[in-house]
Motif scaffolding. Structure first.
Motif, mmCIF file in Angstrom:
data_model
loop_
_atom_site.group_PDB
_atom_site.id
_atom_site.type_symbol
_atom_site.label_atom_id
_atom_site.label_comp_id
_atom_site.label_asym_id
_atom_site.label_seq_id
_atom_site.Cartn_x
_atom_site.Cartn_y
_atom_site.Cartn_z
ATOM 1 N N THR A 53 -8.614 41.539 -21.130
ATOM 2 C CA THR A 53 -9.958 41.886 -21.595
ATOM 3 C C THR A 53 -10.931 40.736 -21.412
ATOM 4 O O THR A 53 -12.098 40.945 -21.090
ATOM 5 C CB THR A 53 -9.908 42.263 -23.098
ATOM 6 O OG1 THR A 53 -9.005 43.353 -23.253
ATOM 7 C CG2 THR A 53 -11.270 42.658 -23.620
ATOM 8 N N ASP A 54 -10.463 39.509 -21.603
ATOM 9 C CA ASP A 54 -11.341 38.338 -21.522
ATOM 10 C C ASP A 54 -11.785 38.013 -20.110
ATOM 11 O O ASP A 54 -12.657 37.180 -19.917
ATOM 12 C CB ASP A 54 -10.643 37.112 -22.125
ATOM 13 C CG ASP A 54 -10.474 37.255 -23.631
ATOM 14 O OD1 ASP A 54 -11.293 37.950 -24.255
ATOM 15 O OD2 ASP A 54 -9.520 36.676 -24.171
ATOM 16 N N ARG A 100 -15.657 39.385 -18.395
ATOM 17 C CA ARG A 100 -15.117 39.900 -19.650
ATOM 18 C C ARG A 100 -15.380 41.410 -19.718
ATOM 19 O O ARG A 100 -16.431 41.885 -19.303
ATOM 20 C CB ARG A 100 -15.813 39.192 -20.808
ATOM 21 C CG ARG A 100 -15.328 39.619 -22.164
ATOM 22 C CD ARG A 100 -16.105 38.806 -23.236
ATOM 23 N NE ARG A 100 -15.634 39.127 -24.527
ATOM 24 C CZ ARG A 100 -14.540 38.624 -25.090
ATOM 25 N NH1 ARG A 100 -13.826 37.746 -24.431
ATOM 26 N NH2 ARG A 100 -14.163 38.970 -26.292
ATOM 27 N N THR A 102 -16.527 44.356 -21.443
ATOM 28 C CA THR A 102 -17.321 44.808 -22.588
ATOM 29 C C THR A 102 -17.589 46.305 -22.503
ATOM 30 O O THR A 102 -18.409 46.832 -23.240
ATOM 31 C CB THR A 102 -18.665 44.054 -22.642
ATOM 32 O OG1 THR A 102 -19.361 44.263 -21.414
ATOM 33 C CG2 THR A 102 -18.453 42.573 -22.875
ATOM 34 N N GLU A 104 -15.636 48.686 -23.325
ATOM 35 C CA GLU A 104 -14.912 49.359 -24.399
ATOM 36 C C GLU A 104 -13.895 50.380 -23.890
ATOM 37 O O GLU A 104 -13.526 51.320 -24.570
ATOM 38 C CB GLU A 104 -15.876 49.984 -25.420
ATOM 39 C CG GLU A 104 -16.742 48.934 -26.084
ATOM 40 C CD GLU A 104 -17.590 49.463 -27.224
ATOM 41 O OE1 GLU A 104 -17.312 50.558 -27.736
ATOM 42 O OE2 GLU A 104 -18.533 48.740 -27.606
ATOM 43 N N THR A 156 -16.016 41.546 -33.730
ATOM 44 C CA THR A 156 -15.535 42.694 -32.975
ATOM 45 C C THR A 156 -16.013 42.629 -31.536
ATOM 46 O O THR A 156 -16.995 41.946 -31.230
ATOM 47 C CB THR A 156 -15.992 44.018 -33.644
ATOM 48 O OG1 THR A 156 -15.405 45.113 -32.950
ATOM 49 C CG2 THR A 156 -17.503 44.147 -33.644
ATOM 50 N N ASN A 157 -15.332 43.344 -30.677
ATOM 51 C CA ASN A 157 -15.788 43.478 -29.306
ATOM 52 C C ASN A 157 -16.162 44.924 -28.986
ATOM 53 O O ASN A 157 -16.275 45.310 -27.834
ATOM 54 C CB ASN A 157 -14.735 42.962 -28.317
ATOM 55 C CG ASN A 157 -13.434 43.748 -28.378
ATOM 56 O OD1 ASN A 157 -13.219 44.566 -29.272
ATOM 57 N ND2 ASN A 157 -12.546 43.496 -27.443
ATOM 58 N N ASN A 183 -20.046 38.535 -30.307
ATOM 59 C CA ASN A 183 -18.941 39.233 -30.959
ATOM 60 C C ASN A 183 -18.993 39.207 -32.480
ATOM 61 O O ASN A 183 -17.982 39.429 -33.129
ATOM 62 C CB ASN A 183 -17.601 38.649 -30.474
ATOM 63 C CG ASN A 183 -17.352 38.949 -29.025
ATOM 64 O OD1 ASN A 183 -17.678 40.021 -28.542
ATOM 65 N ND2 ASN A 183 -16.788 38.001 -28.311
#
Length: 190
Positions: A53-54, A100, A102, A104, A156-157, A183
């Motif tokens: 995810t990063d 990254r 983002t 979701e 949170t992300n 975040n």
């Protein structure tokens, strides 16, 4: 005279000198050279790579003896790469920078290595996971009998979530939300 040449299965050019000699005098001769191009090749280390995810870098090991271009699917602007090519059966690496995630959700992209002469292609699938996290920086608050505002900081992300109050707790209500950092979100309660 016909000379038959087998196909070159190697990745290098090759040549051979053919000598024609007069069998009567054993001295008179003529030579000519037969040259053959290499087998064109683009070999990739793996057909699929997974990224956290990063984000980070994906390094695709490539062996090639032709010029090639790297293209990334048009709707996948979350992967970038400097432009370059190679020549000769050379080991090289295609380095991709992955942003990254983002979005979701898990996402994927096809990266294509294309021989600039023949158009032959090799495809690599890049997938990026998405792991949602949601945590409170502080989970217990005290407030005076006069009431006031409480700031609940959430790390949170994910961008879409809601704050629910327990039925019968009409003495507290939501009073807005604001982003503090990329975040961190502050949920205000009154």
């Amino acid at each position: 005279m016909t000379v038959t040449v087998k196909d070159n299965k190697s990745f290098d050019n090759r040549s051979c000198i053919v000598t024609l000699q007069d069998i009567k005098d054993g001295v008179t001769s003529r030579t000519f050279t037969v040259k053959q191009k290499q087998k064109n090749c683009i070999k990739i280390g793996a057909n699929s790579y997974a990224v956290s995810t990063d984000g980070g870098q994906v390094v695709i090991d490539v062996e090639s003896n032709v010029d090639y271009v790297v293209s990334i699917a048009k709707d996948c602007d979350w992967i970038t790469r400097p432009k370059s090519g190679t020549r000769g059966l050379v080991k090289s690496s295609v380095v991709l920078d992955v942003n990254r995630n983002t979005s979701e959700k898990e996402r994927s992209a096809i990266v294509t290595l294309e021989n600039t002469t023949t158009g032959d292609k090799e495809e690599v699938l890049i997938t990026q996971e998405f792991k949602a996290y949601f945590s409170l920086i502080q989970n217990e608050f005290s407030i005076s009998e006069n009431g006031g505002e409480i700031n609940v900081y959430i790390q949170t992300n994910i961008s879409s979530f809601d704050c629910y109050l327990t039925d019968g707790d009409n003495w507290i209500k939501k009073s807005g939300r604001e982003s503090v950092t990329v975040n961190t979100i502050c949920q205000k309660l009154m």
